[in-house]
Design a protein around this motif. Structure first.
Motif, short mmCIF file in Angstrom:
data_model
loop_
_atom_site.label_atom_id
_atom_site.label_comp_id
_atom_site.label_asym_id
_atom_site.label_seq_id
_atom_site.Cartn_x
_atom_site.Cartn_y
_atom_site.Cartn_z
N LEU A 1 0.82 -1.20 0.00
CA LEU A 1 0.00 0.00 0.00
C LEU A 1 0.86 1.26 0.00
CD1 LEU A 1 -2.88 -0.96 2.48
CD2 LEU A 1 -2.96 -0.85 -0.02
N MET A 2 2.02 1.20 0.69
CA MET A 2 2.94 2.34 0.67
C MET A 2 3.41 2.63 -0.75
SD MET A 2 5.23 1.52 4.05
CE MET A 2 6.34 2.92 3.96
N SER A 3 3.80 1.58 -1.46
CA SER A 3 4.30 1.74 -2.83
C SER A 3 3.22 2.26 -3.76
CB SER A 3 4.85 0.41 -3.35
OG SER A 3 5.98 0.03 -2.62
N PHE A 4 2.03 1.66 -3.68
CA PHE A 4 0.95 2.10 -4.56
C PHE A 4 0.52 3.53 -4.23
CE2 PHE A 4 -3.59 2.41 -5.71
CZ PHE A 4 -3.42 2.38 -7.07
N GLY A 5 0.46 3.85 -2.94
CA GLY A 5 0.08 5.20 -2.54
C GLY A 5 1.07 6.24 -3.04
N ASP A 6 2.35 5.92 -3.00
CA ASP A 6 3.36 6.85 -3.50
C ASP A 6 3.22 7.03 -5.01
OD1 ASP A 6 5.76 8.53 -3.05
OD2 ASP A 6 6.67 7.05 -4.38
N SER A 7 3.04 5.93 -5.73
CA SER A 7 2.86 6.02 -7.19
C SER A 7 1.61 6.82 -7.54
CB SER A 7 2.75 4.62 -7.80
OG SER A 7 3.96 3.93 -7.71
N LEU A 8 0.52 6.57 -6.81
CA LEU A 8 -0.72 7.26 -7.09
C LEU A 8 -0.60 8.76 -6.79
CD1 LEU A 8 -3.66 6.96 -7.99
CD2 LEU A 8 -4.26 6.46 -5.61
N SER A 9 0.09 9.11 -5.73
CA SER A 9 0.27 10.53 -5.41
C SER A 9 1.16 11.22 -6.46
CB SER A 9 0.83 10.72 -4.01
OG SER A 9 2.12 10.18 -3.90
N GLN A 10 2.15 10.51 -6.98
CA GLN A 10 2.97 11.07 -8.06
C GLN A 10 2.14 11.25 -9.33
OE1 GLN A 10 7.07 9.58 -8.64
NE2 GLN A 10 6.58 8.21 -6.94
N PHE A 11 1.22 10.30 -9.58
CA PHE A 11 0.33 10.40 -10.73
C PHE A 11 -0.55 11.65 -10.61
CE2 PHE A 11 -3.91 9.13 -12.51
CZ PHE A 11 -3.58 9.23 -13.84
N LEU A 12 -1.10 11.89 -9.40
CA LEU A 12 -1.90 13.09 -9.18
C LEU A 12 -1.06 14.35 -9.41
CD1 LEU A 12 -3.95 11.92 -6.10
CD2 LEU A 12 -4.88 12.60 -8.31
N ALA A 13 0.20 14.31 -9.00
CA ALA A 13 1.09 15.45 -9.24
C ALA A 13 1.31 15.67 -10.73
CB ALA A 13 2.42 15.25 -8.52
N GLN A 14 1.44 14.58 -11.50
CA GLN A 14 1.60 14.70 -12.95
C GLN A 14 0.38 15.36 -13.58
OE1 GLN A 14 2.28 10.73 -14.39
NE2 GLN A 14 4.49 10.80 -14.01
N ILE A 15 -0.81 14.98 -13.11
CA ILE A 15 -2.04 15.60 -13.62
C ILE A 15 -2.03 17.09 -13.29
CG2 ILE A 15 -4.55 15.69 -13.39
CD1 ILE A 15 -4.52 12.66 -12.92
N GLY A 16 -1.62 17.44 -12.08
CA GLY A 16 -1.57 18.84 -11.69
C GLY A 16 -0.59 19.64 -12.53
N ARG A 17 0.57 19.06 -12.82
CA ARG A 17 1.55 19.76 -13.66
C ARG A 17 1.04 19.95 -15.09
NH1 ARG A 17 5.02 16.46 -10.73
NH2 ARG A 17 5.30 15.05 -12.47
N PHE A 18 0.35 18.93 -15.61
CA PHE A 18 -0.22 19.05 -16.96
C PHE A 18 -1.35 20.08 -16.97
CE2 PHE A 18 -3.36 17.72 -20.18
CZ PHE A 18 -2.58 17.87 -21.31
#
Length: 111
Positions: free
Chosen positions: A51-68
């Motif tokens: 869950l730690m790994s998936f949560g980190d990946s998912l939060s980075q994905f949200l950051a990518q959406i924000g940057r775009f």
């Protein structure tokens, strides 16, 4: 504004709307993951590594959406780019479940 710039901005608006919807779903998923991780931590005394790994990946994905969405980058997030790789945990060590023992494959079952 020339025709190609107009088409470009219209296409970007469409992608931004699509990623806005994806953001909403991913945000709910991350919120659920946080609650499940909290319960896991209370039960096992340490957070789940998966869950730690998936949560980190998912939060980075949200950051990518924000940057775009904020025009910081032209690179569209996943599935147009690779899914973000999880980083090493900076907080608590994850709960580790030892692998179950397996009989040697060359042995005959004993009856």
């Amino acid at each position: 504004m020339n025709e190609s710039k107009y088409e470009s901005i219209v296409l970007r608006i469409v992608w931004m709307l699509v990623f806005l919807l994806v953001w909403q779903v991913a945000q709910l998923l991350l919120g659920g993951l946080v609650l499940v991780q909290l319960v896991y931590r209370l039960v096992y005394g340490a957070p789940s590594g998966n869950l730690m790994s998936f949560g980190d990946s998912l939060s980075q994905f949200l950051a990518q959406i924000g940057r775009f969405g904020s025009f910081h980058t032209e690179q569209k997030p996943w599935p147009f780019a690779d899914w973000p790789a999880p980083r090493a945990p900076e907080g608590e060590a994850p709960h580790v479940v030892p692998p179950a023992p397996h009989p040697a494959r060359d042995e005959e079952p004993k009856l």
